[in-house]
Design a protein around this motif. Sequence first.
Motif, short mmCIF file in Angstrom:
data_model
loop_
_atom_site.label_atom_id
_atom_site.label_comp_id
_atom_site.label_asym_id
_atom_site.label_seq_id
_atom_site.Cartn_x
_atom_site.Cartn_y
_atom_site.Cartn_z
N PRO A 75 50.42 -10.99 -92.48
CA PRO A 75 51.84 -11.00 -92.81
C PRO A 75 52.70 -11.03 -91.54
O PRO A 75 52.27 -10.57 -90.49
CB PRO A 75 52.05 -9.68 -93.55
N GLY A 76 53.87 -11.58 -91.67
CA GLY A 76 54.81 -11.55 -90.57
C GLY A 76 54.94 -12.88 -89.84
O GLY A 76 54.52 -13.92 -90.34
N THR A 77 55.50 -12.81 -88.65
CA THR A 77 55.74 -14.01 -87.85
C THR A 77 55.29 -13.73 -86.42
O THR A 77 56.09 -13.67 -85.50
CB THR A 77 57.23 -14.38 -87.87
N GLN A 103 56.11 -5.74 -103.67
CA GLN A 103 56.66 -4.63 -102.90
C GLN A 103 57.74 -5.12 -101.93
O GLN A 103 57.64 -6.20 -101.35
CB GLN A 103 55.56 -3.92 -102.11
N GLY A 104 58.75 -4.30 -101.71
CA GLY A 104 59.88 -4.63 -100.86
C GLY A 104 59.49 -5.03 -99.46
O GLY A 104 60.05 -5.97 -98.89
N VAL A 105 58.54 -4.34 -98.86
CA VAL A 105 58.15 -4.65 -97.48
C VAL A 105 57.52 -6.04 -97.40
O VAL A 105 57.74 -6.78 -96.45
CB VAL A 105 57.23 -3.56 -96.88
N SER A 106 56.76 -6.43 -98.41
CA SER A 106 56.15 -7.76 -98.44
C SER A 106 57.22 -8.83 -98.63
O SER A 106 57.20 -9.88 -97.98
CB SER A 106 55.10 -7.84 -99.55
N LEU A 107 58.15 -8.58 -99.53
CA LEU A 107 59.24 -9.53 -99.74
C LEU A 107 60.08 -9.70 -98.48
O LEU A 107 60.53 -10.80 -98.15
CB LEU A 107 60.11 -9.08 -100.92
N SER A 108 60.26 -8.62 -97.75
CA SER A 108 61.00 -8.67 -96.49
C SER A 108 60.24 -9.55 -95.47
O SER A 108 60.85 -10.35 -94.76
CB SER A 108 61.17 -7.25 -95.95
N ASP A 109 58.92 -9.39 -95.41
CA ASP A 109 58.10 -10.25 -94.53
C ASP A 109 58.27 -11.72 -94.89
O ASP A 109 58.40 -12.57 -94.02
CB ASP A 109 56.61 -9.88 -94.65
N VAL A 110 58.26 -12.02 -96.18
CA VAL A 110 58.36 -13.41 -96.62
C VAL A 110 59.73 -14.00 -96.27
O VAL A 110 59.83 -15.16 -95.89
CB VAL A 110 58.03 -13.55 -98.12
N ARG A 111 60.78 -13.19 -96.38
CA ARG A 111 62.10 -13.68 -95.97
C ARG A 111 62.09 -14.08 -94.50
O ARG A 111 62.63 -15.12 -94.11
CB ARG A 111 63.18 -12.64 -96.26
N ARG A 112 61.43 -13.28 -93.66
CA ARG A 112 61.33 -13.62 -92.24
C ARG A 112 60.45 -14.85 -92.04
O ARG A 112 60.71 -15.69 -91.17
CB ARG A 112 60.79 -12.43 -91.43
N VAL A 114 60.14 -17.34 -94.14
CA VAL A 114 60.97 -18.50 -94.52
C VAL A 114 61.87 -18.87 -93.35
O VAL A 114 61.99 -20.05 -92.99
CB VAL A 114 61.81 -18.20 -95.79
N SER A 115 62.48 -17.88 -92.72
CA SER A 115 63.33 -18.12 -91.56
C SER A 115 62.53 -18.75 -90.42
O SER A 115 62.97 -19.70 -89.77
CB SER A 115 63.96 -16.80 -91.11
N PHE A 116 61.33 -18.24 -90.20
CA PHE A 116 60.43 -18.79 -89.17
C PHE A 116 60.14 -20.26 -89.43
O PHE A 116 60.24 -21.10 -88.54
CB PHE A 116 59.12 -17.96 -89.17
N CYS A 117 59.79 -20.57 -90.68
CA CYS A 117 59.48 -21.96 -91.04
C CYS A 117 60.68 -22.88 -90.83
O CYS A 117 60.53 -24.01 -90.36
CB CYS A 117 58.99 -22.04 -92.49
N LYS A 118 61.86 -22.39 -91.18
CA LYS A 118 63.07 -23.19 -90.96
C LYS A 118 63.26 -23.48 -89.48
O LYS A 118 63.56 -24.60 -89.08
CB LYS A 118 64.30 -22.46 -91.49
N LYS A 119 63.07 -22.46 -88.64
CA LYS A 119 63.27 -22.61 -87.20
C LYS A 119 62.29 -23.60 -86.57
O LYS A 119 62.64 -24.31 -85.63
CB LYS A 119 63.17 -21.27 -86.49
N ILE A 120 61.07 -23.66 -87.08
CA ILE A 120 60.08 -24.56 -86.49
C ILE A 120 59.97 -25.87 -87.27
O ILE A 120 59.08 -26.68 -87.02
CB ILE A 120 58.70 -23.89 -86.37
N LEU A 121 60.86 -26.06 -88.24
CA LEU A 121 60.93 -27.28 -89.05
C LEU A 121 59.65 -27.54 -89.86
O LEU A 121 59.22 -28.67 -90.03
CB LEU A 121 61.24 -28.50 -88.16
#
Length: 153
Positions: A75-77, A103-112, A114-121
């Motif tokens: 999990p994570g970036t 779980q909230g912590v997992s959903l928070s990881d996924v939001r990050r 998604v942001s990571f994927c956007k940044k690296i196209l």
Amino acid sequence: MFSLTGRDVHQGTDGWIPVYVDDTQSLCVMSIGFLLNNKDEAVVWRGPKKNAMIKQFLSDVVWGQLDYLIIDTPPGTSNEHISVVVNIKSISPDGAILVTTPQGVSLSDVRREVSFCKKILLPVIGIIENMSGFVCPHCSVSIRTHTMYMYTP
């Protein structure tokens, strides 16, 4: 998951031969776990060694003709994610499928992520929520009921 405990990776003339799940050799798996002496052994490596192993898994494993390559990351970036993306860019991946749990912590990881994927196209193809509808064995409460989200940027 595939009941491959005790199976070994072998060195072939062209590289490492992955572990096949079935006799038809239609699904193969590669894991650092196959290279450990003890399945409960921790892999305590710094970034450069992890990055080298990821590169080796992608370049030195005889994958054969692939329809799909699924790379399971923590999990994570972290460095692992960057290393994977750098090493697969040349094959122009279709995108990422992110996996979470309710779980909230997992959903928070996924939001990050998604942001990571956007940044690296790297397109996000979908998000899978694992353990949806999980029923607590202690109190019988069911957590969530939906299982797949299609992500649209």
